[in-house]
Write an enzyme that holds these catalytic residues in place. Structure first.
Site, PDB file in Angstrom:
ATOM      1  N   LYS A 159      29.902  49.323  71.809  1.00  0.00           N
ATOM      2  CA  LYS A 159      29.973  49.357  70.118  1.00  0.00           C
ATOM      3  C   LYS A 159      31.015  50.406  69.610  1.00  0.00           C
ATOM      4  CE  LYS A 159      28.245  51.057  66.494  1.00  0.00           C
ATOM      5  NZ  LYS A 159      29.184  50.612  65.675  1.00  0.00           N
ATOM      6  N   GLY A 212      27.299  60.715  69.196  1.00  0.00           N
ATOM      7  CA  GLY A 212      27.466  60.634  67.876  1.00  0.00           C
ATOM      8  C   GLY A 212      26.857  61.864  67.175  1.00  0.00           C
ATOM      9  N   SER A 213      26.255  61.750  65.927  1.00  0.00           N
ATOM     10  CA  SER A 213      25.569  62.903  65.459  1.00  0.00           C
ATOM     11  C   SER A 213      24.070  63.209  65.982  1.00  0.00           C
ATOM     12  CB  SER A 213      25.354  62.747  63.969  1.00  0.00           C
ATOM     13  OG  SER A 213      24.853  61.197  63.584  1.00  0.00           O
ATOM     14  N   THR A 214      23.560  64.145  65.655  1.00  0.00           N
ATOM     15  CA  THR A 214      22.151  64.410  66.206  1.00  0.00           C
ATOM     16  C   THR A 214      20.944  63.667  65.307  1.00  0.00           C
ATOM     17  OG1 THR A 214      22.604  66.733  66.825  1.00  0.00           O
ATOM     18  CG2 THR A 214      20.302  66.131  66.481  1.00  0.00           C
ATOM     19  N   GLY A 217      21.320  59.891  66.754  1.00  0.00           N
ATOM     20  CA  GLY A 217      20.823  60.175  68.296  1.00  0.00           C
ATOM     21  C   GLY A 217      19.455  60.165  68.019  1.00  0.00           C
ATOM     22  N   GLU A 234      24.968  62.494  73.696  1.00  0.00           N
ATOM     23  CA  GLU A 234      25.864  63.440  73.536  1.00  0.00           C
ATOM     24  C   GLU A 234      26.025  63.895  72.017  1.00  0.00           C
ATOM     25  OE1 GLU A 234      27.028  65.034  75.755  1.00  0.00           O
ATOM     26  OE2 GLU A 234      26.867  63.618  77.730  1.00  0.00           O
ATOM     27  N   CYS A 268      33.097  67.602  68.626  1.00  0.00           N
ATOM     28  CA  CYS A 268      31.705  68.153  68.829  1.00  0.00           C
ATOM     29  C   CYS A 268      31.740  69.419  69.643  1.00  0.00           C
ATOM     30  CB  CYS A 268      30.931  67.286  69.705  1.00  0.00           C
ATOM     31  SG  CYS A 268      31.881  66.539  71.173  1.00  0.00           S
ATOM     32  N   GLU A 358      27.149  71.774  61.596  1.00  0.00           N
ATOM     33  CA  GLU A 358      28.438  71.328  62.018  1.00  0.00           C
ATOM     34  C   GLU A 358      29.018  70.903  60.792  1.00  0.00           C
ATOM     35  OE1 GLU A 358      27.912  67.691  64.354  1.00  0.00           O
ATOM     36  OE2 GLU A 358      29.429  68.719  65.704  1.00  0.00           O
TER      37      GLU A 358
HETATM   38  P1  NDP Z   1      27.210  58.877  63.922  1.00  0.00           P
HETATM   39  O1  NDP Z   1      26.018  59.421  64.678  1.00  0.00           O
HETATM   40  O2  NDP Z   1      27.066  58.337  62.509  1.00  0.00           O
HETATM   41  O3  NDP Z   1      27.773  57.561  64.736  1.00  0.00           O
HETATM   42  C1  NDP Z   1      28.175  57.496  65.864  1.00  0.00           C
HETATM   43  C2  NDP Z   1      27.935  56.006  66.457  1.00  0.00           C
HETATM   44  O4  NDP Z   1      26.830  55.539  66.312  1.00  0.00           O
HETATM   45  C3  NDP Z   1      28.833  55.215  65.634  1.00  0.00           C
HETATM   46  O5  NDP Z   1      29.480  54.135  66.593  1.00  0.00           O
HETATM   47  C4  NDP Z   1      27.845  54.728  64.488  1.00  0.00           C
HETATM   48  O6  NDP Z   1      28.295  53.249  64.078  1.00  0.00           O
HETATM   49  C5  NDP Z   1      26.554  54.176  65.348  1.00  0.00           C
HETATM   50  N1  NDP Z   1      25.589  54.375  64.598  1.00  0.00           N
HETATM   51  C6  NDP Z   1      25.262  54.625  63.386  1.00  0.00           C
HETATM   52  N2  NDP Z   1      24.009  54.597  62.803  1.00  0.00           N
HETATM   53  C7  NDP Z   1      23.362  53.867  64.059  1.00  0.00           C
HETATM   54  C8  NDP Z   1      22.099  53.467  64.315  1.00  0.00           C
HETATM   55  N3  NDP Z   1      21.115  53.556  63.208  1.00  0.00           N
HETATM   56  N4  NDP Z   1      21.767  52.939  65.496  1.00  0.00           N
HETATM   57  C9  NDP Z   1      22.539  53.106  66.473  1.00  0.00           C
HETATM   58  N5  NDP Z   1      23.840  53.371  66.293  1.00  0.00           N
HETATM   59  C10 NDP Z   1      24.346  53.780  65.218  1.00  0.00           C
HETATM   60  O7  NDP Z   1      28.411  59.832  64.188  1.00  0.00           O
HETATM   61  P2  NDP Z   1      29.961  59.998  63.512  1.00  0.00           P
HETATM   62  O8  NDP Z   1      30.370  58.624  64.153  1.00  0.00           O
HETATM   63  O9  NDP Z   1      29.724  60.261  62.298  1.00  0.00           O
HETATM   64  O10 NDP Z   1      30.477  61.028  64.653  1.00  0.00           O
HETATM   65  C11 NDP Z   1      30.422  62.288  64.458  1.00  0.00           C
HETATM   66  C12 NDP Z   1      29.568  62.903  65.105  1.00  0.00           C
HETATM   67  O11 NDP Z   1      29.435  62.722  66.446  1.00  0.00           O
HETATM   68  C13 NDP Z   1      29.231  64.461  65.004  1.00  0.00           C
HETATM   69  O12 NDP Z   1      28.226  64.869  64.568  1.00  0.00           O
HETATM   70  C14 NDP Z   1      29.645  64.758  66.457  1.00  0.00           C
HETATM   71  O13 NDP Z   1      29.240  66.144  66.652  1.00  0.00           O
HETATM   72  C15 NDP Z   1      29.162  64.056  67.212  1.00  0.00           C
HETATM   73  N6  NDP Z   1      29.971  63.882  68.511  1.00  0.00           N
HETATM   74  C16 NDP Z   1      29.275  64.340  69.444  1.00  0.00           C
HETATM   75  C17 NDP Z   1      29.953  64.249  70.876  1.00  0.00           C
HETATM   76  C18 NDP Z   1      29.587  64.862  71.860  1.00  0.00           C
HETATM   77  O14 NDP Z   1      29.943  64.645  73.106  1.00  0.00           O
HETATM   78  N7  NDP Z   1      28.376  65.564  71.996  1.00  0.00           N
HETATM   79  C19 NDP Z   1      31.530  63.936  70.994  1.00  0.00           C
HETATM   80  C20 NDP Z   1      31.799  63.457  69.533  1.00  0.00           C
HETATM   81  C21 NDP Z   1      31.067  63.325  68.344  1.00  0.00           C
HETATM   82  P3  NDP Z   1      29.101  53.010  62.533  1.00  0.00           P
HETATM   83  O15 NDP Z   1      29.950  54.048  62.550  1.00  0.00           O
HETATM   84  O16 NDP Z   1      29.999  51.739  62.972  1.00  0.00           O
HETATM   85  O17 NDP Z   1      28.153  52.864  61.757  1.00  0.00           O
END
Ligand code: NDP
Length: 455
Positions: A159, A212-214, A217, A234, A268, A358
């Site tokens: 996804k 994604g975001s904490t 996550g 991550e 990140c 962040e």
């Molecule tokens: P989000 O956490 O908003 O989204 C990450 C993914 O999760 C997207 O595909 C999103 O889908 C999906 N998502 C959103 N809501 C849900 C849910 N309730 N259940 C399951 N999946 C969900 O992060 P961002 O996309 O805004 O990315 C930025 C963040 O990611 C930053 O905080 C960054 O630090 C972190 N990050 C961490 C990395 C690491 O390796 N540690 C690397 C890169 C980024 P959709 O967007 O389609 O709604």
């Protein structure tokens, strides 16, 4: 790709704000259908002989190389990242598939000496895994999860973030062209709170690999708890770039902007807290300002560009909220269309919001420290623990501080956090589990132990 043809997702170019694609949007039914397809494909995929699975991954790597320019341009147009960066990232994607192609038959069980018989361990695939990827490195992060998941014999539902699904869809097509059977990789484009949530809850999904975001996550972990799913997280970071007075200050200052303004700060691993020893502070900040002024901001499709726009208007608004005084430097950014934000350096204390949260944009907090214990205290005073750098010419200090920092990935006298063959992941609220390297294979397999009585 699995989708609901009645609802559309519009994808934009953040440098022009123009729509560039329209895709059908998936919902819960389509997520369920993708899981069912992945489930159906699992028995045959896990039974593929290791050498053949390796060959298929190698073929996918070659196809990525052959389509490198197309993938890079698509990523640049969808994310707004400079084309030179996109080319580098696509190169890494090919390297990731090459690496895991080579790893297929090198991640295996062992025999353990016991009394009364022979004890064997096997590495078993998990089954269907859900891979949830963010918008900042869409193709790269997808490959970090796909490579080990497929190498171990799992089938996947991928996804991508709804803002940036285009390269994932193309990668799915290339996988079919490579000969990876239908149903092994299923790309589902739909909102995270619907499709991502469903994957995290789905009883037939064995594991979620999430970046994604904490905050999100945390929700994924809660949703996964219902079925005791395996989870790799991550998450965010607030990494420190620690510059000691005994460092090569010119080199450290020349590198620092690229450790935080790369990908427009939407990284990140961004070393967004620049910690500088007080005795070198004025000289370093002056060098840092000069280096930051040299970052080339502009059209992402121009080969010379080093920083493009932010991903969206909402992201620009969020980033702006962090800049409220003590600005040491504010760079140039294009006027007009596009979600531009200039490179910005802010003098701060580690208690300020800009140093605690962040930003995910091109804003760095510059923070003085007194001595080595003070540097360690400040660097560790954060809920995150993903990345970081140490700049010093004193080798013993470099190792001492590296051991003391609570972070998953570190570099000494360099910015590098990520290599195909080395483990990547966080401490503390930056998540757990490791991607890349041989370590990633641990997260996509179970150990089975079998005792055979011989007496
Ligand atoms: P989000 O956490 O908003 O989204 C990450 C993914 O999760 C997207 O595909 C999103 O889908 C999906 N998502 C959103 N809501 C849900 C849910 N309730 N259940 C399951 N999946 C969900 O992060 P961002 O996309 O805004 O990315 C930025 C963040 O990611 C930053 O905080 C960054 O630090 C972190 N990050 C961490 C990395 C690491 O390796 N540690 C690397 C890169 C980024 P959709 O967007 O389609 O709604």
């Amino acid at each position: 790709m699995v989708c609901n043809p009645t609802v559309a997702v519009t994808v934009y170019n953040p440098a022009t704000e123009e729509p560039i694609a329209k895709l059908p949007e998936a919902g819960v039914d389509e997520a369920d259908a993708a899981v069912a397809r992945a489930r159906a494909a699992f028995p045959a995929w896990r039974a593929v002989a290791p050498a053949d699975r390796a060959r298929l991954l190698r073929r996918l790597a070659t196809l990525v190389e052959e389509h490198a320019e197309e993938l890079a341009l698509l990523e640049t147009r969808n994310v707004g990242k400079p084309i030179a960066d996109s080319r580098g990232e696509v190169g890494m994607v090919a390297d990731v598939f090459h690496f895991y192609s080579g790893a297929v038959d090198k991640h295996h069980g062992e025999t353990i000496p016991v009394g009364g018989g022979i004890d064997l361990t096997f590495r078993e695939p998990l089954g269907v895994v859900g891979l949830i990827v963010p918008w900042n490195f869409p193709l790269n992060i997808a490959s970090w999860k796909l490579g080990p998941a497929l190498a171990c014999g799992n089938t996947v539902v991928l996804k991508p973030a709804e803002l940036t699904p285009l390269t994932a869809v193309l990668l799915g097509e290339l996988a079919l062209e490579a000969g990876i059977p239908e149903g092994v990789i299923n790309v589902v484009v739909g909102p995270g709170r619907v499709v991502g949530q469903r994957l995290a809850e789905h009883p037939a999904v064995a594991k979620i690999g999430f970046t994604g975001s904490t905050e999100v996550g945390r929700g994924v972990m809660q949703a996964a708890a219902g079925t005791i799913k395996r989870v790799t997280l991550e998450l965010g970071g607030k990494s420190a770039n620690v510059v000691f007075a005994d460092a090569d200050l010119e080199r450290a200052a020349a590198a620092a902007p690229y450790a935080v303004f790369g990908n427009a700060g939407q990284d990140c691993c961004a070393r967004s807290r620049i910690l500088v020893e007080r005795s070198a502070y004025d000289r370093f900040v002056s060098l840092l300002v000069d280096a930051t002024a040299g970052v080339r901001v502009g059209d992402p499709e121009d080969d010379a560009t080093e920083m493009g726009p932010l991903i969206s208007a909402a992201q620009r608004e969020s980033v702006s909220s962090f800049v409220d005084g003590n600005v040491v430097f504010r760079g140039e950014a294009p006027d007009g269309k596009g979600f531009w934000f200039p490179c910005t350096l802010v003098e701060a204390s580690n208690e300020d919001r800009v140093a605690r949260e962040e930003v995910f944009g091109p804003v760095a907090a510059v923070i003085p420290f007194e001595d080595e214990p003070d540097a360690i205290r400040i660097a560790n005073d954060t809920p995150y623990g993903l990345s970081g750098s140490i700049w010093t010419e004193n080798g013993a200090r470099a190792l001492r501080v590296a051991r003391a920092l609570e972070t998953g990935v570190l570099s000494v006298n360099a910015n590098t956090s990520v290599r195909v063959s080395t483990p990547f992941g966080g401490f503390k609220q930056s998540g757990f589990g490791r991607e890349l390297g041989m370590q990633a294979l641990e997260g996509y397999s179970e150990v089975k132990n079998v005792f055979v009585a011989t007496d």
